[in-house]
Design a protein around this motif. Structure first.
Motif, PDB file in Angstrom:
ATOM      1  N   THR A  47      -6.309   0.104  -6.230  1.00 18.82           N
ATOM      2  CA  THR A  47      -7.123   0.620  -5.503  1.00 18.82           C
ATOM      3  C   THR A  47      -6.195   1.743  -5.470  1.00 18.82           C
ATOM      4  O   THR A  47      -5.948   2.133  -4.796  1.00 18.82           O
ATOM      5  N   ILE A  48      -7.080   2.949  -6.025  1.00 17.06           N
ATOM      6  CA  ILE A  48      -6.536   4.037  -5.764  1.00 17.06           C
ATOM      7  C   ILE A  48      -7.819   4.853  -5.049  1.00 17.06           C
ATOM      8  O   ILE A  48      -8.684   4.352  -5.070  1.00 17.06           O
ATOM      9  N   SER A  49      -7.014   5.041  -3.740  1.00 19.63           N
ATOM     10  CA  SER A  49      -8.355   6.143  -2.769  1.00 19.63           C
ATOM     11  C   SER A  49      -8.141   7.627  -2.429  1.00 19.63           C
ATOM     12  O   SER A  49      -6.888   7.496  -2.451  1.00 19.63           O
ATOM     13  N   ARG A  50      -8.578   8.631  -1.766  1.00 19.90           N
ATOM     14  CA  ARG A  50      -8.044   9.847  -1.473  1.00 19.90           C
ATOM     15  C   ARG A  50      -8.850   9.702   0.087  1.00 19.90           C
ATOM     16  O   ARG A  50     -10.153   9.536   0.625  1.00 19.90           O
ATOM     17  N   ASP A  51      -8.343  10.530   1.324  1.00 15.79           N
ATOM     18  CA  ASP A  51      -8.615  11.549   2.325  1.00 15.79           C
ATOM     19  C   ASP A  51      -8.156  12.490   2.136  1.00 15.79           C
ATOM     20  O   ASP A  51      -7.224  12.977   2.705  1.00 15.79           O
ATOM     21  N   ASN A  52      -9.201  13.344   1.761  1.00 12.89           N
ATOM     22  CA  ASN A  52      -8.584  14.311   1.439  1.00 12.89           C
ATOM     23  C   ASN A  52      -8.583  15.401   3.658  1.00 12.89           C
ATOM     24  O   ASN A  52      -8.203  16.396   3.169  1.00 12.89           O
TER      25      ASN A  52
ATOM     26  N   SER B  64       1.465  18.322   0.867  1.00 12.94           N
ATOM     27  CA  SER B  64       1.918  19.585   1.555  1.00 12.94           C
ATOM     28  C   SER B  64       2.239  20.763   0.909  1.00 12.94           C
ATOM     29  O   SER B  64       2.140  20.934  -0.198  1.00 12.94           O
ATOM     30  N   GLY B  65       1.968  22.692   1.822  1.00 11.63           N
ATOM     31  CA  GLY B  65       1.443  23.123   1.491  1.00 11.63           C
ATOM     32  C   GLY B  65       0.449  23.920   0.718  1.00 11.63           C
ATOM     33  O   GLY B  65       1.206  24.854  -0.223  1.00 11.63           O
ATOM     34  N   GLY B  66       0.015  23.023   0.392  1.00 10.51           N
ATOM     35  CA  GLY B  66      -1.624  22.587  -0.108  1.00 10.51           C
ATOM     36  C   GLY B  66      -2.875  22.177  -0.135  1.00 10.51           C
ATOM     37  O   GLY B  66      -2.195  21.158   0.860  1.00 10.51           O
ATOM     38  N   THR B  67      -4.013  21.963  -0.513  1.00 11.00           N
ATOM     39  CA  THR B  67      -5.068  21.193   0.069  1.00 11.00           C
ATOM     40  C   THR B  67      -5.347  19.963  -1.328  1.00 11.00           C
ATOM     41  O   THR B  67      -4.887  21.113  -2.600  1.00 11.00           O
ATOM     42  N   LEU B  68      -5.384  18.916  -1.594  1.00 10.53           N
ATOM     43  CA  LEU B  68      -5.535  18.027  -2.428  1.00 10.53           C
ATOM     44  C   LEU B  68      -7.084  18.109  -2.709  1.00 10.53           C
ATOM     45  O   LEU B  68      -7.428  17.826  -3.483  1.00 10.53           O
ATOM     46  N   SER B  69      -7.930  18.947  -2.271  1.00  9.74           N
ATOM     47  CA  SER B  69      -9.042  18.553  -2.438  1.00  9.74           C
ATOM     48  C   SER B  69      -9.645  19.818  -3.485  1.00  9.74           C
ATOM     49  O   SER B  69      -8.673  21.029  -4.152  1.00  9.74           O
ATOM     50  N   GLY B  70     -10.279  18.883  -3.967  1.00 12.79           N
ATOM     51  CA  GLY B  70     -10.532  19.642  -5.506  1.00 12.79           C
ATOM     52  C   GLY B  70      -9.961  19.650  -6.573  1.00 12.79           C
ATOM     53  O   GLY B  70      -9.838  19.451  -8.143  1.00 12.79           O
ATOM     54  N   MET B  71      -8.223  19.190  -6.353  1.00 11.36           N
ATOM     55  CA  MET B  71      -7.338  18.371  -6.835  1.00 11.36           C
ATOM     56  C   MET B  71      -7.797  16.751  -8.206  1.00 11.36           C
ATOM     57  O   MET B  71      -8.512  15.568  -6.941  1.00 11.36           O
ATOM     58  N   VAL B  72      -7.382  16.911  -9.008  1.00  6.61           N
ATOM     59  CA  VAL B  72      -7.653  15.313  -9.457  1.00  6.61           C
ATOM     60  C   VAL B  72      -5.587  14.680  -9.122  1.00  6.61           C
ATOM     61  O   VAL B  72      -4.977  15.276  -9.172  1.00  6.61           O
ATOM     62  N   MET B  73      -5.928  13.353  -8.378  1.00 11.61           N
ATOM     63  CA  MET B  73      -4.435  12.914  -8.018  1.00 11.61           C
ATOM     64  C   MET B  73      -4.718  11.660  -8.720  1.00 11.61           C
ATOM     65  O   MET B  73      -5.306  10.390  -9.622  1.00 11.61           O
TER      66      MET B  73
ATOM     67  N   ARG C 166       0.905  -1.008   0.171  1.00 14.59           N
ATOM     68  CA  ARG C 166      -0.087   0.005   0.469  1.00 14.59           C
ATOM     69  C   ARG C 166       0.865   1.196   0.038  1.00 14.59           C
ATOM     70  O   ARG C 166       0.973   1.256   0.719  1.00 14.59           O
ATOM     71  N   LEU C 167       0.856   2.306  -1.123  1.00  8.31           N
ATOM     72  CA  LEU C 167       0.979   3.116  -0.878  1.00  8.31           C
ATOM     73  C   LEU C 167       0.456   4.528  -0.939  1.00  8.31           C
ATOM     74  O   LEU C 167      -0.634   5.113  -1.037  1.00  8.31           O
ATOM     75  N   ALA C 168       1.479   5.364   0.014  1.00  3.08           N
ATOM     76  CA  ALA C 168       0.651   6.470   0.423  1.00  3.08           C
ATOM     77  C   ALA C 168       1.339   7.750  -0.087  1.00  3.08           C
ATOM     78  O   ALA C 168       2.256   7.549  -0.520  1.00  3.08           O
TER      79      ALA C 168
ATOM     80  N   THR D 123      -7.550   9.612  -9.701  1.00  8.20           N
ATOM     81  CA  THR D 123      -9.296   9.448  -9.274  1.00  8.20           C
ATOM     82  C   THR D 123      -9.687  11.579  -9.105  1.00  8.20           C
ATOM     83  O   THR D 123      -8.489  11.640  -8.553  1.00  8.20           O
ATOM     84  N   ASP D 124     -10.750  11.591  -9.162  1.00 11.09           N
ATOM     85  CA  ASP D 124     -10.929  12.567  -9.164  1.00 11.09           C
ATOM     86  C   ASP D 124     -11.628  13.524  -8.341  1.00 11.09           C
ATOM     87  O   ASP D 124     -12.150  11.995  -6.797  1.00 11.09           O
ATOM     88  N   SER D 125     -11.738  14.240  -7.308  1.00  6.12           N
ATOM     89  CA  SER D 125     -12.899  14.595  -6.104  1.00  6.12           C
ATOM     90  C   SER D 125     -13.533  14.208  -5.833  1.00  6.12           C
ATOM     91  O   SER D 125     -14.488  14.201  -4.275  1.00  6.12           O
ATOM     92  N   GLY D 126     -14.251  13.900  -6.963  1.00  6.05           N
ATOM     93  CA  GLY D 126     -15.944  13.524  -6.491  1.00  6.05           C
ATOM     94  C   GLY D 126     -15.254  11.986  -6.345  1.00  6.05           C
ATOM     95  O   GLY D 126     -17.367  11.108  -5.840  1.00  6.05           O
ATOM     96  N   GLY D 127     -14.738  10.881  -6.636  1.00  6.64           N
ATOM     97  CA  GLY D 127     -14.276   9.345  -5.751  1.00  6.64           C
ATOM     98  C   GLY D 127     -14.064   8.848  -7.178  1.00  6.64           C
ATOM     99  O   GLY D 127     -14.343   7.816  -7.261  1.00  6.64           O
TER     100      GLY D 127
END
Length: 123
Positions: free
Chosen positions: A68-73, A25-34, A19-21, A51-55
């Motif tokens: 599987t990609i996932s995000r925790d904003n 830092s320096g900004g928020t990932l919310s709203g960004m495509v990762m 599992r990679l993480a 993945t986009d901010s909508g999942g």
């Protein structure tokens, strides 16, 4: 300026999991495509998943059904769960962030990149 730091890479036997993480830092990932990309020895960097901010998510054919990609904003973190790893998954894995807000597989659409974490799959 957003900075991305990957972790979780290592040596694993074929069929195993990692599992990679990717912590921002320096900004928020919310709203960004990762996205996650990888560079195998002697090859160009290739798209893995996004993945986009909508999942919503999208995967390359080579990893679909195994990764599987996932995000925790709230934690400003994106994860890549990798199961049933194969020898050909050996690569340096890079996290990337795009301000575009639209799912994309193209490297040029990503604005921020991490330094990468090495994943080595052995037989």
């Amino acid at each position: 300026q957003v900075q991305l730091v990957e972790s979780g890479g290592g040596l694993v036997q074929a069929g195993g999991s990692l599992r990679l993480a990717c912590v921002a830092s320096g900004g928020t990932l919310s709203g960004m495509v990762m996205g996650w990309f990888r560079t195998a020895p002697g090859k160009e960097r290739e798209f893995v998943t996004t993945t986009d901010s909508g999942g919503f998510t999208y995967y390359s054919n080579s990893v679909r059904g195994r990764f599987t990609i996932s995000r925790d904003n709230a934690k400003n973190t994106v994860y890549l769960q990798m199961n049933n790893l194969k020898l050909e998954d050996t690569a340096a894995y890079y996290c990337a962030a795009s301000r575009e807000g639209i799912l994309t597989t193209k490297r040029r659409d990503y604005d921020y990149w991490g330094q990468g974490t090495q994943v080595t799959v052995s037989s």
